[in-house]
Design a protein around this motif. Sequence first.
Motif, mmCIF file in Angstrom:
data_model
loop_
_atom_site.group_PDB
_atom_site.id
_atom_site.type_symbol
_atom_site.label_atom_id
_atom_site.label_comp_id
_atom_site.label_asym_id
_atom_site.label_seq_id
_atom_site.Cartn_x
_atom_site.Cartn_y
_atom_site.Cartn_z
ATOM 1 N N TYR A 61 -0.181 0.302 -13.729
ATOM 2 C CA TYR A 61 -0.609 -0.628 -12.695
ATOM 3 C C TYR A 61 -0.564 0.123 -11.363
ATOM 4 C CZ TYR A 61 -0.633 -4.544 -15.914
ATOM 5 O OH TYR A 61 -0.948 -5.398 -16.952
ATOM 6 N N ARG A 62 -1.756 0.453 -10.871
ATOM 7 C CA ARG A 62 -1.890 1.294 -9.687
ATOM 8 C C ARG A 62 -1.813 0.443 -8.415
ATOM 9 N NH1 ARG A 62 -1.836 6.350 -12.401
ATOM 10 N NH2 ARG A 62 -2.910 6.002 -14.387
ATOM 11 N N ILE A 63 -1.049 0.922 -7.440
ATOM 12 C CA ILE A 63 -0.889 0.203 -6.177
ATOM 13 C C ILE A 63 -1.954 0.700 -5.198
ATOM 14 C CG2 ILE A 63 0.654 -0.290 -4.244
ATOM 15 C CD1 ILE A 63 2.994 0.252 -6.191
ATOM 16 N N PHE A 64 -2.861 -0.208 -4.810
ATOM 17 C CA PHE A 64 -3.928 0.139 -3.879
ATOM 18 C C PHE A 64 -3.516 -0.089 -2.427
ATOM 19 C CE2 PHE A 64 -6.246 0.311 -7.684
ATOM 20 C CZ PHE A 64 -7.468 0.931 -7.442
ATOM 21 N N GLY A 65 -2.652 -1.040 -2.196
ATOM 22 C CA GLY A 65 -2.204 -1.338 -0.845
ATOM 23 C C GLY A 65 -0.910 -2.124 -0.901
ATOM 24 N N GLU A 66 -0.158 -2.098 0.189
ATOM 25 C CA GLU A 66 1.123 -2.803 0.215
ATOM 26 C C GLU A 66 1.595 -2.996 1.647
ATOM 27 O OE1 GLU A 66 4.200 -0.351 -1.649
ATOM 28 O OE2 GLU A 66 2.935 1.393 -1.262
ATOM 29 N N THR A 67 2.691 -3.691 1.809
ATOM 30 C CA THR A 67 3.270 -3.844 3.133
ATOM 31 C C THR A 67 3.936 -2.545 3.569
ATOM 32 O OG1 THR A 67 4.854 -5.073 4.486
ATOM 33 C CG2 THR A 67 5.391 -4.824 2.161
ATOM 34 N N LEU A 68 3.850 -2.272 4.833
ATOM 35 C CA LEU A 68 4.494 -1.083 5.374
ATOM 36 C C LEU A 68 5.899 -1.365 5.868
ATOM 37 C CD1 LEU A 68 1.475 0.343 7.410
ATOM 38 C CD2 LEU A 68 2.332 1.149 5.202
ATOM 39 N N ASP A 69 6.265 -2.653 5.923
ATOM 40 C CA ASP A 69 7.609 -2.990 6.396
ATOM 41 C C ASP A 69 8.198 -4.127 5.575
ATOM 42 O OD1 ASP A 69 5.990 -5.048 7.696
ATOM 43 O OD2 ASP A 69 5.771 -3.667 9.377
ATOM 44 N N ILE A 70 8.038 -5.373 6.018
ATOM 45 C CA ILE A 70 8.629 -6.492 5.285
ATOM 46 C C ILE A 70 7.573 -7.175 4.421
ATOM 47 C CG2 ILE A 70 10.427 -6.879 7.016
ATOM 48 C CD1 ILE A 70 8.764 -9.212 8.085
ATOM 49 N N ALA A 71 8.038 -7.858 3.387
ATOM 50 C CA ALA A 71 7.138 -8.589 2.490
ATOM 51 C C ALA A 71 6.711 -9.904 3.126
ATOM 52 C CB ALA A 71 7.842 -8.855 1.160
#
Length: 352
Positions: free
Chosen positions: A154-164
């Motif tokens: 499961y590849r991560i394309f984007g995410e939070t850079l700090d808090i969820a």
Amino acid sequence: MTKERIAIGLEGSANKLGVGIIRHSEGQPAEILANIRHTYITPAGEGFLPRDTAAHHRRFVVQLIKEALKKSGLKPKNVDCICFTQGPGMGAPLQSVVIAARTLSLMWNKPLVGVNHCVGHIEMGREITGATNPVVLYVSGGNTQVIAYSHRRYRIFGETLDIAVGNCLDRFARTLMISNAPSPGYNIEQMAKQGRNYVSLPYTVKGMDVSLSGILAYIDGVANEMAAGKVLTAENGDRITREDLCFSIQETVFGMLVEITERAMAHVGSDQVLVVGGVGCNERLQDMMGIMAKARGGAVYATDERFCIDNGIMIAHAGLLAYETGFRTDLVQSACTQRFRTDEVYVAWRND
């Protein structure tokens, strides 16, 4: 004779303690035999500390296991494996549940299967909704990721850079002294439905990633000004309310999530979106995602609170999928970890 496998799953990565029992029968949908949950709730304005949350889990885990066995009508001898959340999550609560899983493994003489929390959400969402190969938006109190499957990862394309995103909403609920029962995010959602005026907030999308801490700091400042007696007005002259602030933070952060999810869909050529995690229960997020997906000729898939919010059945299901491929977690390798990336898991049960 149909081949059957049964697993019990223990989840306790945050303030929800869950125990689930599931049956897999060859060629049949998964059968949920029990899905019991107990939530640690703190007073309004307070979060949940790891130490106190762990104490809650230790207090109730035996009771929930007994309830799950009773509801399923099974005995320990009927269970094939003990599945548990190995991470990510809060260290102390995770450790409490890991100890319970090890104890069951030794008492019942059953193998352990450590499960990645996010993969549990994804596999339960796929099972319940029937989504085949969607782009996944995983949104919860501790995680915010846009994910797509490729070559048994499961590849991560984007995410939070700090808090969820869930943490952002929960912390804003504390600022407003909103009740934590049944959850702060749910109560913000209900207040947002009464909001009418949008308050302009920072909008921070950086490529495929988002940043939420600045938005939280900004709206906290606005809320504190209002609490101090300052009257703020919208462009139409209406007085800004707490409900307007709840409406505004939802519209802003959900808009950011829709943007990066759509970009991931375009990149992988998918017309399906699966929303998982506790924040995935939010009806406004589902609506906004549905509008985007429909415009692309696609559809959005989501579950209700039984499966969106952290639960034991998702751990049992994902663990049993791994168990059926021959995966086991040795007792000496069963330590939990607060950092367990989604893309670290080898998804041996999928070959599409």
